[in-house]
Scaffold this motif. Structure first.
Motif, PDB file in Angstrom:
ATOM      1  N   LEU A 431       9.482-133.774 -29.866  1.00 41.20           N
ATOM      2  CA  LEU A 431       9.561-135.058 -30.552  1.00 41.20           C
ATOM      3  C   LEU A 431      11.005-135.360 -30.926  1.00 41.20           C
ATOM      4  O   LEU A 431      11.670-134.572 -31.594  1.00 41.20           O
ATOM      5  N   ASP A 432      11.513-136.493 -30.470  1.00 34.71           N
ATOM      6  CA  ASP A 432      12.837-136.992 -30.826  1.00 34.71           C
ATOM      7  C   ASP A 432      12.658-138.276 -31.633  1.00 34.71           C
ATOM      8  O   ASP A 432      11.946-139.185 -31.215  1.00 34.71           O
ATOM      9  N   LEU A 433      13.291-138.345 -32.791  1.00 36.41           N
ATOM     10  CA  LEU A 433      13.129-139.498 -33.672  1.00 36.41           C
ATOM     11  C   LEU A 433      14.383-139.669 -34.508  1.00 36.41           C
ATOM     12  O   LEU A 433      14.988-138.678 -34.928  1.00 36.41           O
ATOM     13  N   CYS A 434      14.761-140.899 -34.734  1.00 33.59           N
ATOM     14  CA  CYS A 434      15.918-141.181 -35.576  1.00 33.59           C
ATOM     15  C   CYS A 434      15.572-142.370 -36.476  1.00 33.59           C
ATOM     16  O   CYS A 434      15.179-143.436 -35.998  1.00 33.59           O
ATOM     17  N   VAL A 435      15.673-142.161 -37.779  1.00 25.92           N
ATOM     18  CA  VAL A 435      15.369-143.197 -38.765  1.00 25.92           C
ATOM     19  C   VAL A 435      16.664-143.575 -39.465  1.00 25.92           C
ATOM     20  O   VAL A 435      17.388-142.707 -39.970  1.00 25.92           O
ATOM     21  N   ALA A 436      16.946-144.867 -39.513  1.00 29.75           N
ATOM     22  CA  ALA A 436      18.211-145.339 -40.080  1.00 29.75           C
ATOM     23  C   ALA A 436      18.172-145.315 -41.600  1.00 29.75           C
ATOM     24  O   ALA A 436      17.096-145.420 -42.209  1.00 29.75           O
ATOM     25  N   PRO A 437      19.308-145.168 -42.242  1.00 30.59           N
ATOM     26  CA  PRO A 437      19.345-145.251 -43.712  1.00 30.59           C
ATOM     27  C   PRO A 437      18.803-146.593 -44.193  1.00 30.59           C
ATOM     28  O   PRO A 437      19.122-147.650 -43.638  1.00 30.59           O
ATOM     29  N   GLY A 438      17.968-146.557 -45.216  1.00 26.94           N
ATOM     30  CA  GLY A 438      17.396-147.771 -45.766  1.00 26.94           C
ATOM     31  C   GLY A 438      16.205-148.300 -45.016  1.00 26.94           C
ATOM     32  O   GLY A 438      15.625-149.316 -45.402  1.00 26.94           O
ATOM     33  N   GLU A 439      15.781-147.627 -43.949  1.00 23.89           N
ATOM     34  CA  GLU A 439      14.667-148.119 -43.144  1.00 23.89           C
ATOM     35  C   GLU A 439      13.331-147.716 -43.772  1.00 23.89           C
ATOM     36  O   GLU A 439      13.218-146.707 -44.475  1.00 23.89           O
ATOM     37  N   HIS A 440      12.307-148.496 -43.483  1.00 26.68           N
ATOM     38  CA  HIS A 440      10.944-148.251 -43.949  1.00 26.68           C
ATOM     39  C   HIS A 440      10.099-148.007 -42.707  1.00 26.68           C
ATOM     40  O   HIS A 440       9.824-148.915 -41.926  1.00 26.68           O
ATOM     41  N   LEU A 441       9.665-146.741 -42.509  1.00 29.08           N
ATOM     42  CA  LEU A 441       8.906-146.351 -41.327  1.00 29.08           C
ATOM     43  C   LEU A 441       7.505-145.939 -41.751  1.00 29.08           C
ATOM     44  O   LEU A 441       7.334-145.152 -42.672  1.00 29.08           O
ATOM     45  N   ALA A 442       6.499-146.471 -41.055  1.00 30.79           N
ATOM     46  CA  ALA A 442       5.107-146.084 -41.281  1.00 30.79           C
ATOM     47  C   ALA A 442       4.636-145.233 -40.113  1.00 30.79           C
ATOM     48  O   ALA A 442       4.904-145.555 -38.949  1.00 30.79           O
ATOM     49  N   VAL A 443       3.944-144.153 -40.403  1.00 25.48           N
ATOM     50  CA  VAL A 443       3.414-143.242 -39.380  1.00 25.48           C
ATOM     51  C   VAL A 443       1.898-143.375 -39.392  1.00 25.48           C
ATOM     52  O   VAL A 443       1.260-143.222 -40.438  1.00 25.48           O
TER      53      VAL A 443
END
Length: 649
Positions: A431-443
């Motif tokens: 699994l490769d994933l990158c979340v940006a600062p300040g981002e809102h990610l739902a899984v």
């Protein structure tokens, strides 16, 4: 290896001769270090020689010199001597057992240390796939078998040697012709018994190997239980288990067959000497053997020699063979049986524990400025082997613009793989994933697909089987708890609230928070009604008196107060009503930092900047509309949440 050498090696393994040669140096060193114990044990055992001698001799003299000679007093005196000899056996046995502990307990401790060292060394050298599950059998079963067998063998071998010496000396002292009658059938039975030792040791070895194979299969099946259920391979694993059970039963049946042969040998050695002595009475009487001598000879046989021989043969046949096999499996060389037994399963044989490919995502979810609603979302690319862009690399952002080279990803996973079992299919695979600062990610994803696993990996409470997990540019695996607490806050489904004031609970992760910060947090999360009901922020909190939703609200407010830049919500709002959940998530999204939410409702996914869908084969990431268009699973979940079929907007 030539065919002849291989056959010789097989014979050596089967008959136990190789095991004896391998174990002999260890045995010599072990016994040499305990020579004092052996000497004291021998001194106590000498008393058994005297006891065996006096019992038969006393009976013979009581008959010949006492009762048959008309001297009842002398006859009773000799019987008293025999009785005293019998009674003195109790303190002798007590002394023997006291010294025996000096041999058995050091043996047990040494075997446990060796088994643990070997298992840890094998796991360290072999990585995730090298765990030795047979170590459980060695520690919990085989070590105890070795200790009990060794103790029984020492007791019986010592007893036979010293008791037989006393009995044979007694027979010789009574009349040498008695040995001519007794020794041949005794030797015949003992020889027949010795012939069965090697085959019985081989049968014992096969029985232990079958036991280990069955334990290994049970451990692998238990570890891969979810995969067995998910991919429908439970029946195949059950059939393999049934085969292993049948193999174990067959090995035990063979062992029982050799035990029957051993019992026959025991009957020959235990009954033929008495029968031979009875048949030889006329011949012995003709050679001057008296009635008292004959009665003394029968006493030696029935009371001393044959019971000692019976115990010895039982111990050698059972405890001796078990001890040889178990010691060889614990301290001998590593055996290939376990590897060979596992090969069919790895190859997809009858016992294979297989599952569909676990969650895989194509890389290059690059860190990027937080997109506005409706902006182009970052999708998982189709390059399965591409490298994930680092913070300083040029990479396309979610909207196709060059990424800010100065920005560090809030969360970054690089080829992360995690398996809960040694041979189980991974829950997360590359699994490769990158979340940006300040981002809102739902899984989102079905139950058991790996959503909570993902949050635990990011939180640093679970180490990946492979790959790297970074938060704010720092790897989290192996980092001390204090450093992890400064990087992220994980709020699980079961919220933790402790006895104390409400203020203490809210500042637990942010002890430097001011009263104004607390007021802002309580206001943002809608906690004032609960605070007022309790009596204010300084009022005591009794966790048992709070509902599940109220506990979650306290934990979410505590997370808001925390200075950590990353918040991880693992279904942390599942006990809140939709309105309270929306208010809490919107407040946490406005808080400076990054928010990763395991979605409990569709509204959580809609509110997020991006949605990551884990579906067991591939991962799809993008905005709600993009994922709705590209992921059949997400459309199904959306339809389930909405109570009807999902519509593409």
């Amino acid at each position: 290896m030539t065919r002849r050498a291989a056959s010789a090696d097989t014979r050596e393994t089967d008959d136990g001769s190789g095991a004896v040669r391998r174990l002999a140096p260890h045995a010599r060193r072990f016994l040499a270090r305990r020579s004092g114990v052996l000497v004291r044990l021998a001194l106590w055992s000498l008393a058994e020689t005297g006891q065996a001698f006096l019992v038969g001799h006393g009976v013979a003299r009581a008959v010949d010199q006492g009762f048959l000679a008309g001297d009842t007093r002398r006859g009773l005196l000799w019987l008293t001597v025999a009785l005293v000899a019998v009674l003195l056996g109790a303190p002798v046995i007590r002394g023997v057992f006291a010294e025996l502990a000096g041999l058995t307990e050091p043996l047990r401790d040494g075997l446990v240390r060796h088994a643990v060292d070997r298992s840890l060394g094998s796991a360290a050298a072999g990585g995730p796939g090298g765990t030795d599950r047979a170590a459980v059998s060695r520690l919990t079963n085989q070590v105890e078998i070795a200790r009990d067998s060794f103790a029984g063998l020492v007791l019986t071998l010592r007893s036979f040697v010293f008791t037989a010496a006393g009995a044979l000396l007694g027979l010789l002292s009574l009349h040498p012709s008695l040995l001519v009658v007794v020794l041949p059938p005794l030797s015949l039975g003992l020889g027949l018994f010795l012939v069965t030792l090697r085959p019985m040791a081989a049968a014992q070895r096969r029985a232990l190997a079958a036991d280990e194979a069955l334990g290994d299969h049970a451990a692998r099946s238990r570890a891969a239980l979810r995969d067995l259920t998910a991919c429908g391979t439970g029946p195949a694993a059950a059939r393999r288990g049934a085969e292993l059970i049948e193999d174990a039963a067959a090995a035990v049946r063979v062992l029982a067959g050799w035990a029957a042969v051993r019992t026959a040998a025991l009957g020959v050695a235990g009954h033929l000497p008495v029968l031979a002595l009875l048949l030889a009475v006329p011949w012995l009487r003709g050679r001057g053997v008296t009635a008292g001598v004959l009665l003394g000879a029968f006493t030696y046989l029935v009371q001393s020699l044959l019971p000692a021989l019976h115990t010895l043969m039982t111990a050698l046949g059972a405890a001796g063979s078990r001890l040889l096999v178990v010691l060889d499996r614990i301290i001998g060389p590593e055996r290939p049986e376990r590897t060979r037994a596992a090969e069919p399963e790895r190859a997809g044989g009858p016992g294979s524990v297989r599952a569909p490919a676990a969650t895989r995502t194509e890389p290059a979810l690059a860190a990027a400025p937080r997109p506005a609603p409706g902006a182009g979302g970052g999708a998982v690319t189709a390059r399965a082997t591409a490298a994930i862009p680092g913070p300083g690399d040029d990479a396309p952002d979610l909207g196709g613009r060059p990424a800010d080279r100065a920005r560090t990803a809030a969360v970054e996973l690089r080829s992360v793989t995690l398996s809960y079992g040694v041979r189980a299919e991974p829950v997360l695979d590359s699994l490769d994933l990158c979340v940006a600062p300040g981002e809102h990610l739902a899984v989102v994803g079905p139950s058991g697909i790996g959503k909570s696993t993902l949050t635990r990996l990011v939180a640093g409470t679970l180490a990946p089987s492979g790959g790297e997990v970074r938060v704010d540019g720092r790897e989290v695996t192996g980092r001390p708890p204090a450093e992890l607490a400064a990087l992220r806050v994980l709020v699980p489904q079961e919220a933790y609230v402790f006895s104390g004031t409400l203020s203490d609970n809210l500042t637990y992760l942010g002890p430097g928070a001011s009263r104004a910060d607390l007021d802002a947090a309580v206001d943002a999360l809608g906690l004032w009604p609960l605070a007022e009901r309790l009596g204010g922020l300084d009022a005591p909190v009794r966790p048992a008196e709070l509902s599940h939703g109220e506990r979650q609200l306290v934990a979410l407010t505590r997370a808001w107060v925390s200075p950590a830049p990353l918040l991880l919500l693992d279904e942390a709002t599942c006990h809140l009503d939709p309105a309270a959940e929306a208010r809490a998530e919107e407040a946490l999204a406005r808080r400076p930092g990054t928010l990763l939410v395991v979605a409990h409702r569709l509204s959580s996914a809609v509110r997020a900047d991006r949605v990551l869908v884990l579906d067991g084969t591939d991962a799809v990431c993008g905005t709600h509309d993009e994922v709705l268009d590209r992921s059949p699973l997400y459309r199904d979940l959306t339809g389930h949440w909405q109570g009807g079929p999902a519509r593409r907007r």
